[in-house]
Write a protein that holds these residues in place. Structure first.
Motif, mmCIF file in Angstrom:
data_model
loop_
_atom_site.group_PDB
_atom_site.id
_atom_site.type_symbol
_atom_site.label_atom_id
_atom_site.label_comp_id
_atom_site.label_asym_id
_atom_site.label_seq_id
_atom_site.Cartn_x
_atom_site.Cartn_y
_atom_site.Cartn_z
ATOM 1 N N MET A 16 0.655 -1.155 -0.019
ATOM 2 C CA MET A 16 -0.104 0.192 0.066
ATOM 3 C C MET A 16 0.946 1.352 0.066
ATOM 4 O O MET A 16 1.848 1.344 0.712
ATOM 5 C CB MET A 16 -0.689 -0.069 1.367
ATOM 6 N N ALA A 45 -4.938 8.060 3.896
ATOM 7 C CA ALA A 45 -6.339 7.899 3.877
ATOM 8 C C ALA A 45 -7.086 6.920 4.799
ATOM 9 O O ALA A 45 -8.045 7.109 5.512
ATOM 10 C CB ALA A 45 -6.885 7.627 2.391
ATOM 11 N N LEU A 46 -6.492 5.522 5.049
ATOM 12 C CA LEU A 46 -6.873 4.793 6.084
ATOM 13 C C LEU A 46 -6.745 5.066 7.565
ATOM 14 O O LEU A 46 -7.907 5.042 8.065
ATOM 15 C CB LEU A 46 -6.032 3.552 5.669
ATOM 16 N N GLU A 59 -0.070 7.569 0.495
ATOM 17 C CA GLU A 59 -1.494 8.231 0.238
ATOM 18 C C GLU A 59 -2.393 7.481 0.893
ATOM 19 O O GLU A 59 -3.372 7.861 1.534
ATOM 20 C CB GLU A 59 -1.623 8.723 -1.116
ATOM 21 N N LYS A 60 -2.447 6.015 0.408
ATOM 22 C CA LYS A 60 -3.728 5.271 0.927
ATOM 23 C C LYS A 60 -3.425 4.861 2.367
ATOM 24 O O LYS A 60 -4.453 4.725 2.996
ATOM 25 C CB LYS A 60 -3.714 3.907 0.077
ATOM 26 N N GLU A 61 -2.303 4.694 2.921
ATOM 27 C CA GLU A 61 -2.159 4.513 4.252
ATOM 28 C C GLU A 61 -2.543 5.792 5.203
ATOM 29 O O GLU A 61 -3.393 5.640 6.102
ATOM 30 C CB GLU A 61 -0.534 4.154 4.629
#
Length: 179
Positions: free
Chosen positions: A1, A8-9, A4-6
């Motif tokens: 991952m 967002a999570l 940016e996704k981390e």
């Protein structure tokens, strides 16, 4: 991952949690390492520090949470504040301040500082879960001692009691007891 996704999570976890959460809890919920969570939290702090953001990342009672920036909360708290929160009267705030700065403290000690009875104020502050019984003083009669709660810290957006604003000399003398 990717980062940016981390980010967002972790942001989603903070949004969904109703109470402040520790790095370890965020790590477990998001299935990310604590190291990654710490980096993401630093990134989010910077992101929310920007003028265009209405929220900020805040450490309260040892955990992280998303809260409205103070300048906006002051405008919106009438509509969005907890009904239980309500406004505290001046005498309730004074009693609460005495307890916060002098804890653990007995009812008689509070009364000697305020110069008036505090039974109703103590009852109100206990009902609102802002103070609680924290022990008994080792003197004849073993009176109950009071201290602040996690709800107090949350209400005033403090991580710990050590984060209370420092008192000036005159204020500090006012809170002193002949112990």
């Amino acid at each position: 991952m990717d980062f940016e996704k981390e980010t967002a999570l972790v942001e989603t976890v903070l949004f969904l949690e109703s109470e402040p959460v520790t790095v370890k809890t965020i790590s477990n919920r998001a299935e990310l390492s604590e190291e990654v969570v710490e980096k993401v939290l630093e990134n989010l702090k910077e992101k929310y520090a920007e003028e265009s953001s209405g929220i900020e990342l805040s450490m309260i009672t040892g955990g992280w949470c998303l809260v409205p920036k103070k300048e906006f909360w002051n405008v919106l708290k009438e509509q969005y504040g907890s009904k239980r929160e309500g406004r505290l009267s001046r005498s309730a705030m004074e009693t609460l301040a005495i307890i916060a700065y002098s804890q653990p403290i007995t009812r008689a000690e509070i009364e000697s500082i305020r110069g008036v009875g505090v039974d109703n104020m103590i009852r109100l502050l206990v009902e609102r879960n802002l103070i609680k019984e924290v022990g008994r003083k080792e003197v004849p009669g073993r009176p109950t001692q009071f201290g602040t709660t996690k709800e107090f810290l949350k209400l005033f957006r403090l991580n710990s009691i050590a984060d209370l604003p420092k008192l000036d000399e005159d204020e500090a003398q006012r809170f002193e007891l002949a112990r």
